[in-house]
Design a protein around this motif. Sequence first.
Motif, PDB file in Angstrom:
ATOM      1  N   VAL A 218       0.749  -1.108  -0.030  1.00  0.00           N
ATOM      2  CA  VAL A 218       0.032  -0.032  -0.023  1.00  0.00           C
ATOM      3  C   VAL A 218       0.921   1.337  -0.032  1.00  0.00           C
ATOM      4  O   VAL A 218       1.575   1.512   0.899  1.00  0.00           O
ATOM      5  CB  VAL A 218      -0.892  -0.118   1.012  1.00  0.00           C
ATOM      6  CG1 VAL A 218      -1.834   1.342   1.124  1.00  0.00           C
ATOM      7  CG2 VAL A 218      -1.602  -1.216   1.519  1.00  0.00           C
ATOM      8  N   PHE A 219       0.766   2.331  -1.062  1.00  0.00           N
ATOM      9  CA  PHE A 219       1.403   3.320  -0.899  1.00  0.00           C
ATOM     10  C   PHE A 219       0.907   4.604  -0.294  1.00  0.00           C
ATOM     11  O   PHE A 219      -0.340   4.349  -0.180  1.00  0.00           O
ATOM     12  CB  PHE A 219       1.778   3.710  -2.349  1.00  0.00           C
ATOM     13  CG  PHE A 219       2.725   3.005  -3.325  1.00  0.00           C
ATOM     14  CD1 PHE A 219       4.063   3.338  -3.385  1.00  0.00           C
ATOM     15  CD2 PHE A 219       2.288   1.838  -3.964  1.00  0.00           C
ATOM     16  CE1 PHE A 219       4.831   2.714  -4.091  1.00  0.00           C
ATOM     17  CE2 PHE A 219       3.326   1.038  -4.771  1.00  0.00           C
ATOM     18  CZ  PHE A 219       4.448   1.684  -4.843  1.00  0.00           C
ATOM     19  N   PRO A 220       1.392   5.497   0.072  1.00  0.00           N
ATOM     20  CA  PRO A 220       0.916   6.604   0.834  1.00  0.00           C
ATOM     21  C   PRO A 220      -0.227   7.200   0.061  1.00  0.00           C
ATOM     22  O   PRO A 220       0.015   7.252  -1.071  1.00  0.00           O
ATOM     23  CB  PRO A 220       2.293   7.414   1.060  1.00  0.00           C
ATOM     24  CG  PRO A 220       3.405   6.475   1.196  1.00  0.00           C
ATOM     25  CD  PRO A 220       3.106   5.626   0.147  1.00  0.00           C
ATOM     26  N   ARG A 221      -1.083   7.678   0.710  1.00  0.00           N
ATOM     27  CA  ARG A 221      -2.016   8.764   0.072  1.00  0.00           C
ATOM     28  C   ARG A 221      -1.400   9.704  -0.481  1.00  0.00           C
ATOM     29  O   ARG A 221      -0.525  10.399  -0.113  1.00  0.00           O
ATOM     30  CB  ARG A 221      -3.130   9.147   1.051  1.00  0.00           C
ATOM     31  CG  ARG A 221      -4.547   9.899   0.441  1.00  0.00           C
ATOM     32  CD  ARG A 221      -5.229   9.940   1.641  1.00  0.00           C
ATOM     33  NE  ARG A 221      -5.654   8.852   2.472  1.00  0.00           N
ATOM     34  CZ  ARG A 221      -6.664   7.937   1.992  1.00  0.00           C
ATOM     35  NH1 ARG A 221      -7.243   8.268   0.687  1.00  0.00           N
ATOM     36  NH2 ARG A 221      -7.043   6.916   2.398  1.00  0.00           N
ATOM     37  N   ILE A 222      -2.135  10.022  -1.764  1.00  0.00           N
ATOM     38  CA  ILE A 222      -1.775  11.190  -2.639  1.00  0.00           C
ATOM     39  C   ILE A 222      -2.480  12.403  -2.166  1.00  0.00           C
ATOM     40  O   ILE A 222      -3.606  12.401  -2.238  1.00  0.00           O
ATOM     41  CB  ILE A 222      -1.732  10.968  -4.121  1.00  0.00           C
ATOM     42  CG1 ILE A 222      -1.361   9.695  -4.649  1.00  0.00           C
ATOM     43  CG2 ILE A 222      -1.530  12.404  -5.006  1.00  0.00           C
ATOM     44  CD1 ILE A 222      -1.537   9.293  -5.976  1.00  0.00           C
ATOM     45  N   ASP A 223      -1.991  13.647  -1.638  1.00  0.00           N
ATOM     46  CA  ASP A 223      -2.621  14.771  -1.296  1.00  0.00           C
ATOM     47  C   ASP A 223      -2.837  15.523  -2.603  1.00  0.00           C
ATOM     48  O   ASP A 223      -2.387  15.114  -3.933  1.00  0.00           O
ATOM     49  CB  ASP A 223      -1.772  15.370  -0.259  1.00  0.00           C
ATOM     50  CG  ASP A 223      -0.629  16.268  -0.763  1.00  0.00           C
ATOM     51  OD1 ASP A 223      -0.227  16.275  -2.226  1.00  0.00           O
ATOM     52  OD2 ASP A 223       0.409  16.408   0.023  1.00  0.00           O
ATOM     53  N   ALA A 224      -3.604  16.593  -2.703  1.00  0.00           N
ATOM     54  CA  ALA A 224      -4.012  17.450  -3.687  1.00  0.00           C
ATOM     55  C   ALA A 224      -2.873  17.982  -4.543  1.00  0.00           C
ATOM     56  O   ALA A 224      -3.121  18.425  -5.533  1.00  0.00           O
ATOM     57  CB  ALA A 224      -4.766  18.592  -3.009  1.00  0.00           C
ATOM     58  N   GLY A 225      -1.763  18.127  -3.897  1.00  0.00           N
ATOM     59  CA  GLY A 225      -0.468  18.830  -4.480  1.00  0.00           C
ATOM     60  C   GLY A 225       0.284  17.312  -5.265  1.00  0.00           C
ATOM     61  O   GLY A 225       1.456  17.828  -5.767  1.00  0.00           O
ATOM     62  N   GLY A 226      -0.128  16.277  -5.177  1.00  0.00           N
ATOM     63  CA  GLY A 226       0.494  15.111  -5.605  1.00  0.00           C
ATOM     64  C   GLY A 226       1.444  14.771  -4.824  1.00  0.00           C
ATOM     65  O   GLY A 226       2.117  13.455  -4.860  1.00  0.00           O
ATOM     66  N   GLN A 227       1.797  15.107  -3.444  1.00  0.00           N
ATOM     67  CA  GLN A 227       2.742  14.610  -2.437  1.00  0.00           C
ATOM     68  C   GLN A 227       1.773  13.516  -1.586  1.00  0.00           C
ATOM     69  O   GLN A 227       0.821  13.527  -1.138  1.00  0.00           O
ATOM     70  CB  GLN A 227       3.268  15.853  -1.829  1.00  0.00           C
ATOM     71  CG  GLN A 227       4.031  16.787  -2.467  1.00  0.00           C
ATOM     72  CD  GLN A 227       5.077  16.298  -3.117  1.00  0.00           C
ATOM     73  OE1 GLN A 227       5.826  15.409  -2.724  1.00  0.00           O
ATOM     74  NE2 GLN A 227       5.415  16.490  -4.628  1.00  0.00           N
ATOM     75  N   SER A 228       2.729  12.757  -0.937  1.00  0.00           N
ATOM     76  CA  SER A 228       2.418  11.674  -0.172  1.00  0.00           C
ATOM     77  C   SER A 228       2.725  11.852   1.178  1.00  0.00           C
ATOM     78  O   SER A 228       3.863  12.251   1.489  1.00  0.00           O
ATOM     79  CB  SER A 228       2.757  10.395  -0.684  1.00  0.00           C
ATOM     80  OG  SER A 228       2.297  10.061  -2.040  1.00  0.00           O
ATOM     81  N   ASP A 229       1.927  11.254   2.277  1.00  0.00           N
ATOM     82  CA  ASP A 229       2.251  11.341   3.701  1.00  0.00           C
ATOM     83  C   ASP A 229       3.486  10.207   3.763  1.00  0.00           C
ATOM     84  O   ASP A 229       3.442   9.438   3.254  1.00  0.00           O
ATOM     85  CB  ASP A 229       1.260  11.010   4.501  1.00  0.00           C
ATOM     86  CG  ASP A 229       0.349  12.139   4.780  1.00  0.00           C
ATOM     87  OD1 ASP A 229       0.605  13.403   4.587  1.00  0.00           O
ATOM     88  OD2 ASP A 229      -0.909  11.939   5.382  1.00  0.00           O
ATOM     89  N   GLU A 230       4.511  10.357   4.708  1.00  0.00           N
ATOM     90  CA  GLU A 230       5.413   9.516   4.846  1.00  0.00           C
ATOM     91  C   GLU A 230       4.532   8.558   5.945  1.00  0.00           C
ATOM     92  O   GLU A 230       4.209   8.821   6.912  1.00  0.00           O
ATOM     93  CB  GLU A 230       6.473  10.072   5.646  1.00  0.00           C
ATOM     94  CG  GLU A 230       7.765   9.088   5.877  1.00  0.00           C
ATOM     95  CD  GLU A 230       8.997   9.971   6.337  1.00  0.00           C
ATOM     96  OE1 GLU A 230       9.777   9.038   7.092  1.00  0.00           O
ATOM     97  OE2 GLU A 230       9.101  10.948   6.244  1.00  0.00           O
TER      98      GLU A 230
END
Length: 428
Positions: free
Chosen positions: A222-234
């Motif tokens: 499972v990859f980290p969630r993508i936020d609105a800016g395309g960045q993911s939580d660590e």
Amino acid sequence: GGYEMTGAEAAYGFYSASDVTLEGSFTFIGTNCGVKSDGDLTFNGGESLCTGSSYGICSDGTLTITNGIISLSSNGAVYYHNSITLGDMISVTNPESVIVTDHTIMSNGSMATAVTFEMVSTVIDTVAITDIDAPVAGAYPSTTPMGGEGYNITAQWTDADTGDWVTDSFEAGHQYTVILDVDSSYGYEFAENLTATVNGEPANVGLRDGFEPEQARRVTYVFPRIDAGGQSDEVITSFNITNVNFPYAGRAWDYQATVPDTMTLDSVKLYDSYGVEIARGTALTKNENYYGEVTVTANEGYCFEYDFNGWNVYPRVNFTNGEGVWASAMQNEQSMSGSSGTGKTVTLRWRMKPTEDAPALIGDANGDGKINVLDVTAIQRHIAEIEPLTGTNLINADTDGDGSMTIDDVTLLLQYIAEFDVTLGAVT
């Protein structure tokens, strides 16, 4: 390639009047012999089934199996005139082998020792899957991952929030799971306790319905969630919970804990072995099981990960006396339903058993491991015969060390708390 040759009413499924080499996978069925060669007979690779009423394989010359496995079904497994040579991928084992059982090998018309052929496979302990691009909003799923020697991979993706298969580009705000079906190549098999990594990170390894575990496995990550800016939580996996007081018999636990700056401590609780919460200030009973519990929330930019096995977090509880234990995460509703994803808040528990009596701490009259005005109150209540002190607490309440409990002990303790230049436990 792969071929099936059936002799039907003929004596042989395959016949050669001279030397012959067979490359690939075959099925040979004959009324007499599955395969008959008047010369030398060589099997080079593949998996072949040879069936005949007399012999599976009959060679008037030399039989050679250079690489591969031959499965035989007949009254006599193999007949060869000169000699038999087995390649590196073949071993000779006992007649109880699952591949060929209870068949006789004939050598030049005479009975020979009953043997069977069994493939020797290379065992794969770890599958390292690389070049899986992490999901980014607007990008398309990576479907051509690279692995290592001895296995093939096919990749699929699902939306961890909806469970739907991913057929288009990734969307911001979503979380995605890569599902990798891994198949062992010919001559290889997976270890029972197979481990896997995706881009160097530990991944979950499961079984696949309808397949033997040594041949096929399913790896999920499972990859980290993508936020609105395309960045993911660590994703937070391993961490330490520190400054936790060691549990002593006869002393109350202090409900203290320190967590890393990637998260916030929400609560600290204590339960008995029946799941009943312990009130603060309660002295612990010797050799009874207790469970410490903390609830933490990941700070901005961080998260915890879970799948159908539960939370993928591995916290270590470090006691103030230098000892430590591993804590486990309480299962959440999403993981119990078989889904996967990330979350912000997780509750952790660990077992504690007070096997030692609390060491003396002069001034700690209520047994909480600290010296403060609560201890003054405890001594006053004892002197007033409202709530008598016993055991270690009574010893600790004798602050002036004269063997009796008086107002002098209260006065000395108040001076100590006010940081006067006094010593507790010394006879004055």
